[in-house]
Design an enzyme around this catalytic site. Sequence first.
Site, PDB file in Angstrom:
ATOM      1  N   THR A  95      80.600 113.091  23.540  1.00  8.32           N
ATOM      2  CA  THR A  95      81.386 112.659  22.388  1.00  8.32           C
ATOM      3  C   THR A  95      80.477 111.905  21.439  1.00  8.32           C
ATOM      4  OG1 THR A  95      83.291 111.341  21.663  1.00  8.32           O
ATOM      5  CG2 THR A  95      82.140 110.571  23.634  1.00  8.32           C
TER       6      THR A  95
ATOM      7  N   GLU B 150      87.482 109.886  26.193  1.00  9.95           N
ATOM      8  CA  GLU B 150      87.271 109.073  27.393  1.00  9.95           C
ATOM      9  C   GLU B 150      88.497 108.980  28.287  1.00  9.95           C
ATOM     10  OE1 GLU B 150      84.302 107.691  24.290  1.00  9.95           O
ATOM     11  OE2 GLU B 150      86.358 108.442  24.345  1.00  9.95           O
TER      12      GLU B 150
ATOM     13  N   LYS C 198      90.502  96.371   4.408  1.00 15.21           N
ATOM     14  CA  LYS C 198      90.782  94.939   4.288  1.00 15.21           C
ATOM     15  C   LYS C 198      90.672  94.563   2.810  1.00 15.21           C
ATOM     16  CE  LYS C 198      88.585  94.516   8.799  1.00 15.21           C
ATOM     17  NZ  LYS C 198      88.204  95.944   8.854  1.00 15.21           N
TER      18      LYS C 198
ATOM     19  N   TRP D 197      95.648  93.855   5.462  1.00 18.20           N
ATOM     20  CA  TRP D 197      95.115  95.004   6.176  1.00 18.20           C
ATOM     21  C   TRP D 197      95.954  96.207   5.789  1.00 18.20           C
ATOM     22  CZ3 TRP D 197      93.131  94.437  11.849  1.00 18.20           C
ATOM     23  CH2 TRP D 197      92.070  93.514  11.875  1.00 18.20           C
TER      24      TRP D 197
END
Length: 558
Positions: free
Chosen positions: A193, A342, A452, A457
């Site tokens: 990956t 993963e 940001k 956010w």
Amino acid sequence: MIQTKLIPRTDEAHEPPMLIKSLLAQSLRYEPQREIVYRDLFRMNYVTFNQRVRQLANVLTEAGVKPGDTIAVLDWDSHRYLECFFGITSMGAILHTVNVRLSPAQILFTMNHAEDKVVLIHEDFLPIVNAIKDQLTTVQTYIVLSDKVYSGTPLAEIPAGFSGEYEALLQKALSEFDFPDFDENTWATTFYTTGTTGNPKGVYFSHRQLFMHTMGLLTYIIGYEAMPFKGSSDVYMPITPLFHVHAWGFPFLATMMSAKQVYPGRYEPEVLLRLLITEGVTLSHCVPTILNMLVSSPAAQKYRENLSRWKVLIGGSALTKGLAKAAIDLGITVMSGYGMSETAPVMAVGYLNEQEKQLSASEQLDLRTRAGRISPFVEMRLMDDTGNFVQHDGHSLGEIVARGPWLTQGYFNDPERGATLWQGGWLHTGDVASITPDNWVIIADRTKDVIKTGGEWVSSLDMEDVLSQVEGVAESAVIGLPDDRWGERPHALIVQKPGYTLSAEGIKAVLQAKVNRGELHKWYVPDRIVFVPEIPKTSVGKIDKKRIRSEMKDLILS
């Protein structure tokens, strides 16, 4: 660790290990006559499939492969690849699913790092390997894969250094092979990956992990009917490359169930849609890019009446409401899932309970585009920057951290990055999300992609979702770039649908009207909108925001 009392065992008692060969064995028990199909070139039933899996094991044994050796595969999605999923792993060797979309330099790194011994390679990818062949340090032999043999046209010659052509070698091999028992924690598969920095990372999984991931899918997909998949009536076709996290684990499940499977080879819209119709495909999974390619194809309207049985699980990137609605309008059932390389990968899948199934189509759209509900056997929490857990109230944000029976234990020969992945005993995903009290996961963004701005956010995924609902927008990507006043400001790339002529001012006006009505925050109007013919993608079809940030920064500074 608490003290417990273990059950007594008789010396002669047998406790079967959880092995991939056990999944394969189920395929002959109940519906061995069902078919596995490769494009319009090849088809077989599960009896033949099991024979071919064992022939492959004999071919590899003849080539000197031993348990623990790593075998690389470079192929389109095919029946051959499925045979490798079972034949290589069941003999105790390790399957390396090579990402053919990486650069030659990255492929070279992964093959040397994985210590590949034998390479099975489709003739389409021979130029890649020929360019790096002299630098491969552990490969001893190659086997060429060709589609020509299915039309009665054998290869003109076997390339130098190759032990033969796949079909010819199988035909000469015995169809019996006694797959041994071994420890279920034996290494079964590996793939690489890519991250934002450094070399690709080698993810690895054991037989036990892949067996348990299959049981997790069986429980959620079939048992709870999150995406109803009945082997008796459903037909499965992956539109996620088999090199990408084992095609999300579904080939293991479909084979165990002896469901009819269809493998499309290289992805071409007309071929995919034709196979959907002619083979009666009812279940697929893919990234949004592929779904968008299919629903935007002129052929989609031609096959519209035949798409009402098709169920599609979307992952890899966020499913926007605009794309979901376009699919639903064609009769396609769509739902989102969540995971990462993963995690093998499934950690959440959309599941509508009895009350939610009664909601209107528009209300369901919000649920169908969420990341999903947490899967059985997976423990998922939210963590803030100080390592404290965040409430699952549907509003509070934190990084998703997880535990479960099929999560990778680290990165091959990379203990430092493995320790970062598992810091504090939880696998850190890098995804910012909220989780509702009833276990819906709502992804806000990747930690590195949150914008940001002005002390707020802003989710780039939310902005892309809003843009997807503007008439005439086919695709969008939003990134944050540095701003002296606000810290960062959002910038957008837009792909128009055919037949539309959009303007940046017009799109901003649509968004500003929503702001004026109180439907959006003022930060959701991008500073700059750039129209492009296509959105840059990674090797597995995700939006490549690292590349977009770099290119847009250069564009703005120029």
